[in-house]
Design an enzyme around this catalytic site. Sequence first.
Site, PDB file in Angstrom:
ATOM      1  N   ARG A  23       0.823  -1.209   0.000  1.00 16.78           N
ATOM      2  CA  ARG A  23       0.000   0.000   0.000  1.00 16.78           C
ATOM      3  C   ARG A  23       0.860   1.264   0.000  1.00 16.78           C
ATOM      4  NH1 ARG A  23      -4.001  -2.271   4.224  1.00 16.78           N
ATOM      5  NH2 ARG A  23      -3.255  -0.834   5.804  1.00 16.78           N
ATOM      6  N   ARG A  33       9.380   6.770  -3.164  1.00 14.58           N
ATOM      7  CA  ARG A  33       9.491   7.752  -4.243  1.00 14.58           C
ATOM      8  C   ARG A  33      10.922   8.264  -4.367  1.00 14.58           C
ATOM      9  NH1 ARG A  33       4.598  10.460  -2.309  1.00 14.58           N
ATOM     10  NH2 ARG A  33       2.848   9.259  -3.129  1.00 14.58           N
ATOM     11  N   ARG A  63      -7.543  -6.075  15.087  1.00 18.41           N
ATOM     12  CA  ARG A  63      -6.790  -5.206  15.981  1.00 18.41           C
ATOM     13  C   ARG A  63      -7.718  -4.070  16.390  1.00 18.41           C
ATOM     14  NH1 ARG A  63      -2.458  -7.045  18.240  1.00 18.41           N
ATOM     15  NH2 ARG A  63      -1.293  -5.077  18.191  1.00 18.41           N
ATOM     16  N   ARG A 118       1.485   6.222  16.797  1.00 19.06           N
ATOM     17  CA  ARG A 118       1.499   7.568  16.233  1.00 19.06           C
ATOM     18  C   ARG A 118       0.773   8.549  17.145  1.00 19.06           C
ATOM     19  NH1 ARG A 118      -2.465   6.543  10.905  1.00 19.06           N
ATOM     20  NH2 ARG A 118      -4.168   5.599  12.067  1.00 19.06           N
ATOM     21  N   GLU A 142      -1.897   6.978  19.891  1.00 22.48           N
ATOM     22  CA  GLU A 142      -2.630   5.804  19.384  1.00 22.48           C
ATOM     23  C   GLU A 142      -1.864   4.517  19.706  1.00 22.48           C
ATOM     24  OE1 GLU A 142      -4.124   6.602  15.447  1.00 22.48           O
ATOM     25  OE2 GLU A 142      -4.048   4.477  14.933  1.00 22.48           O
ATOM     26  N   TYR A 189     -10.261  -4.497   4.917  1.00 27.17           N
ATOM     27  CA  TYR A 189      -9.910  -3.100   5.132  1.00 27.17           C
ATOM     28  C   TYR A 189     -10.394  -2.327   3.907  1.00 27.17           C
ATOM     29  CZ  TYR A 189      -7.744   1.283   5.873  1.00 27.17           C
ATOM     30  OH  TYR A 189      -7.589   2.633   6.060  1.00 27.17           O
ATOM     31  N   ASP A 216     -11.010   1.567   2.328  1.00 31.13           N
ATOM     32  CA  ASP A 216     -10.972   3.018   2.454  1.00 31.13           C
ATOM     33  C   ASP A 216     -12.376   3.570   2.208  1.00 31.13           C
ATOM     34  OD1 ASP A 216      -8.410   3.857   3.217  1.00 31.13           O
ATOM     35  OD2 ASP A 216      -7.605   3.424   1.215  1.00 31.13           O
TER      36      ASP A 216
HETATM   37  P1  FAD Z   1     -18.393   1.529   9.845  1.00 29.54           P
HETATM   38  O1  FAD Z   1     -17.970   2.940   9.726  1.00 29.54           O
HETATM   39  O2  FAD Z   1     -17.661   0.648  10.791  1.00 29.54           O
HETATM   40  O3  FAD Z   1     -19.946   1.511  10.201  1.00 29.54           O
HETATM   41  C1  FAD Z   1     -20.599   0.358  10.661  1.00 29.54           C
HETATM   42  C2  FAD Z   1     -21.626   0.783  11.700  1.00 29.54           C
HETATM   43  O4  FAD Z   1     -22.421  -0.366  12.049  1.00 29.54           O
HETATM   44  C3  FAD Z   1     -21.012   1.278  13.005  1.00 29.54           C
HETATM   45  O5  FAD Z   1     -21.454   2.570  13.295  1.00 29.54           O
HETATM   46  C4  FAD Z   1     -21.478   0.257  14.053  1.00 29.54           C
HETATM   47  O6  FAD Z   1     -21.781   0.870  15.300  1.00 29.54           O
HETATM   48  C5  FAD Z   1     -22.731  -0.293  13.409  1.00 29.54           C
HETATM   49  N1  FAD Z   1     -23.064  -1.659  13.883  1.00 29.54           N
HETATM   50  C6  FAD Z   1     -22.280  -2.748  13.879  1.00 29.54           C
HETATM   51  N2  FAD Z   1     -22.954  -3.811  14.351  1.00 29.54           N
HETATM   52  C7  FAD Z   1     -24.215  -3.388  14.645  1.00 29.54           C
HETATM   53  C8  FAD Z   1     -25.379  -4.023  15.170  1.00 29.54           C
HETATM   54  N3  FAD Z   1     -25.419  -5.331  15.465  1.00 29.54           N
HETATM   55  N4  FAD Z   1     -26.487  -3.275  15.356  1.00 29.54           N
HETATM   56  C9  FAD Z   1     -26.492  -1.946  15.052  1.00 29.54           C
HETATM   57  N5  FAD Z   1     -25.398  -1.297  14.549  1.00 29.54           N
HETATM   58  C10 FAD Z   1     -24.288  -2.007  14.350  1.00 29.54           C
HETATM   59  N6  FAD Z   1     -10.491   5.474   5.003  1.00 29.54           N
HETATM   60  C11 FAD Z   1     -10.042   6.449   4.175  1.00 29.54           C
HETATM   61  O7  FAD Z   1     -10.524   6.570   3.046  1.00 29.54           O
HETATM   62  N7  FAD Z   1      -9.081   7.340   4.582  1.00 29.54           N
HETATM   63  C12 FAD Z   1      -8.503   7.269   5.811  1.00 29.54           C
HETATM   64  O8  FAD Z   1      -7.621   8.091   6.136  1.00 29.54           O
HETATM   65  C13 FAD Z   1      -8.936   6.252   6.701  1.00 29.54           C
HETATM   66  N8  FAD Z   1      -8.407   6.155   7.920  1.00 29.54           N
HETATM   67  C14 FAD Z   1      -8.801   5.134   8.727  1.00 29.54           C
HETATM   68  C15 FAD Z   1      -8.180   5.037   9.967  1.00 29.54           C
HETATM   69  C16 FAD Z   1      -8.513   4.011  10.818  1.00 29.54           C
HETATM   70  C17 FAD Z   1      -7.861   3.930  12.174  1.00 29.54           C
HETATM   71  C18 FAD Z   1      -9.468   3.028  10.389  1.00 29.54           C
HETATM   72  C19 FAD Z   1      -9.784   1.847  11.264  1.00 29.54           C
HETATM   73  C20 FAD Z   1     -10.108   3.147   9.163  1.00 29.54           C
HETATM   74  C21 FAD Z   1      -9.772   4.198   8.316  1.00 29.54           C
HETATM   75  N9  FAD Z   1     -10.397   4.360   7.084  1.00 29.54           N
HETATM   76  C22 FAD Z   1      -9.955   5.352   6.251  1.00 29.54           C
HETATM   77  C23 FAD Z   1     -11.492   3.467   6.649  1.00 29.54           C
HETATM   78  C24 FAD Z   1     -12.904   3.956   7.037  1.00 29.54           C
HETATM   79  O9  FAD Z   1     -13.006   4.046   8.437  1.00 29.54           O
HETATM   80  C25 FAD Z   1     -13.941   2.989   6.449  1.00 29.54           C
HETATM   81  O10 FAD Z   1     -13.858   3.038   5.048  1.00 29.54           O
HETATM   82  C26 FAD Z   1     -15.407   3.292   6.812  1.00 29.54           C
HETATM   83  O11 FAD Z   1     -15.561   3.487   8.191  1.00 29.54           O
HETATM   84  C27 FAD Z   1     -16.293   2.140   6.386  1.00 29.54           C
HETATM   85  O12 FAD Z   1     -17.654   2.449   6.613  1.00 29.54           O
HETATM   86  P2  FAD Z   1     -18.712   1.305   6.949  1.00 29.54           P
HETATM   87  O13 FAD Z   1     -20.036   1.948   6.941  1.00 29.54           O
HETATM   88  O14 FAD Z   1     -18.501   0.121   6.080  1.00 29.54           O
HETATM   89  O15 FAD Z   1     -18.331   0.798   8.429  1.00 29.54           O
HETATM   90  N1  UDP Z   2       3.824   1.157   8.248  1.00 28.95           N
HETATM   91  C1  UDP Z   2       5.022   1.163   8.932  1.00 28.95           C
HETATM   92  N2  UDP Z   2       5.530   2.360   9.339  1.00 28.95           N
HETATM   93  C2  UDP Z   2       4.898   3.540   9.132  1.00 28.95           C
HETATM   94  C3  UDP Z   2       3.672   3.521   8.443  1.00 28.95           C
HETATM   95  C4  UDP Z   2       3.157   2.310   8.013  1.00 28.95           C
HETATM   96  O1  UDP Z   2       5.603   0.128   9.177  1.00 28.95           O
HETATM   97  O2  UDP Z   2       5.428   4.584   9.563  1.00 28.95           O
HETATM   98  C5  UDP Z   2       3.285  -0.152   7.826  1.00 28.95           C
HETATM   99  C6  UDP Z   2       2.307  -0.726   8.865  1.00 28.95           C
HETATM  100  O3  UDP Z   2       2.465  -2.131   8.904  1.00 28.95           O
HETATM  101  C7  UDP Z   2       0.963  -0.346   8.302  1.00 28.95           C
HETATM  102  C8  UDP Z   2       1.212  -0.482   6.794  1.00 28.95           C
HETATM  103  O4  UDP Z   2       2.574  -0.040   6.617  1.00 28.95           O
HETATM  104  O5  UDP Z   2      -0.050  -1.216   8.752  1.00 28.95           O
HETATM  105  C9  UDP Z   2       0.268   0.333   5.931  1.00 28.95           C
HETATM  106  O6  UDP Z   2       0.414   1.700   6.247  1.00 28.95           O
HETATM  107  P1  UDP Z   2      -0.793   2.705   6.182  1.00 28.95           P
HETATM  108  O7  UDP Z   2      -0.270   4.072   6.404  1.00 28.95           O
HETATM  109  O8  UDP Z   2      -1.563   2.414   4.939  1.00 28.95           O
HETATM  110  O9  UDP Z   2      -1.584   2.270   7.487  1.00 28.95           O
HETATM  111  P2  UDP Z   2      -3.092   2.474   7.930  1.00 28.95           P
HETATM  112  O10 UDP Z   2      -3.657   3.636   7.182  1.00 28.95           O
HETATM  113  O11 UDP Z   2      -3.706   1.175   7.593  1.00 28.95           O
HETATM  114  O12 UDP Z   2      -2.989   2.713   9.405  1.00 28.95           O
END
Ligand code: FAD
Ligand code: UDP
Length: 381
Positions: free
Chosen positions: A171, A175, A247, A277, A298, A346, A348
């Site tokens: 991912r 560069r 996780r 981070r 975090e 996972y 986005d």
């Molecule tokens: P969710 O947002 O998880 O929504 C599911 C909902 O269902 C939740 O509100 C939950 O409460 C509800 N639910 C579950 N079970 C039940 C139940 N039994 N009854 C009622 N409600 C229920 N994407 C990006 O594009 N850019 C980013 O920078 C980015 N950063 C991220 C960073 C982190 C730490 C994480 C974990 C994800 C990140 N993502 C990012 C991904 C992004 O969070 C997801 O794409 C998005 O949340 C997916 O939406 P969803 O509706 O599928 O799931």
């Molecule tokens: N990663 C790392 N060091 C960093 C950033 C990312 O080792 O400083 C690794 C880590 O295993 C991470 C993966 O690269 O899960 C993907 O990075 P990304 O930034 O896409 O992580 P996410 O958005 O999933 O937290």
Amino acid sequence: MNLLMVGAGLSGAVIGRMMAEAGHRVTILDARDHIAGNCHTERDADTNVMLHVYGPHIFHTDDAEVWDYVNRFETFLPYKNRVKTTSQGQVFSLPINLHTINQFYGKTMRPDEARAFIEEIADKSIEDPQTFEEQALRFVGPDLYEAFFKGYTMKQWGVSPTELPASILKRLPVRFNYDDNYFFHRFQGMPENGYTDMVERILDHPGITVHLGTRFTRDMGKNYDHVFYSGPLDGYFDYELGRLGYRTLDFEKFSGTGDYQGCAVMNYGDVEVPYTRITEHKHFSPWEEHDGTVCYREYSRACGPDDVPYYPIRLMDEKEMLGHYVTRAEAEAGVTFVGRLGTYRYLDMDVTIREALDTGRAFLQHLADGTRMPVFTKPPV
Ligand code: FAD
Ligand code: UDP
């Protein structure tokens, strides 16, 4: 028709909106007391800083339809994700770029020189990298791997990079120029008033009713013509075959005044630092002025039954269990599994919206001409 969306995240909101616009009655349940799922943003009561409550979310996509879709509901302001990392007592720029390489090795190489230099130190004996570690050693060699990836990845995933698939590292780019934008997508930005405001506007339709603080159980499905389920796949089946591994993250919040770290996201590559981070949220809204500041440290750990599932682990054991759950799901009638939890992937935000649009269209097509409605728009395995 009378339709149920489980989850008021992006998946439930986008499909729900499409169904309501097509004239159906839509009920949306969420177990949490807010909409927008993991993208939820809210203003901090003390500083008024917009917080990314479940971790940093930056919108980036090449999908023009998805970009138009989000801009229909919210103004997106320009935002480039420029991540720094602290490692071995210095601050470097990520993703690994020419600045990182020159700083790390104390050199002044031009692009071609740096490319040749890295090729020289990379482990060329690895022809087809399978694990995260092999991928890193093949592409950047041992020094950069140790400094930036090994410790961070062990903290993030709780296992050695020798046990993780190469795909996780693929991912991230390397560069040979000074471009330090974390993403290369055509469209990148941040919603002016946060993601929750955007989701609120998506849900603002007379055909949609939202019930918060309401947990779905399978028997509730009987009252609806069709269910779109964005909760955890294993949770739908009451974890009867075991729990799919995730996780979870703990965020340690701290506040102050001024500028704590000068950027939105600072990673910590050293394994001795227990967190992965620190996020300083006001830098996600560079167009706003705030005297106060709010940061999250975090920490990543194994997800227990009462924790929020964040990153699907998808190692061999999980894949086998996933296969069994998929078989079960395919035997269900009247339900479609969607989103990051429903398909144990996972995703986005842009991919989540793309799949939600495709799922909604497939369902309308199914109603129109009887085309088979798949249980998963995209199979999880
Ligand atoms: P969710 O947002 O998880 O929504 C599911 C909902 O269902 C939740 O509100 C939950 O409460 C509800 N639910 C579950 N079970 C039940 C139940 N039994 N009854 C009622 N409600 C229920 N994407 C990006 O594009 N850019 C980013 O920078 C980015 N950063 C991220 C960073 C982190 C730490 C994480 C974990 C994800 C990140 N993502 C990012 C991904 C992004 O969070 C997801 O794409 C998005 O949340 C997916 O939406 P969803 O509706 O599928 O799931
Ligand atoms: N990663 C790392 N060091 C960093 C950033 C990312 O080792 O400083 C690794 C880590 O295993 C991470 C993966 O690269 O899960 C993907 O990075 P990304 O930034 O896409 O992580 P996410 O958005 O999933 O937290």
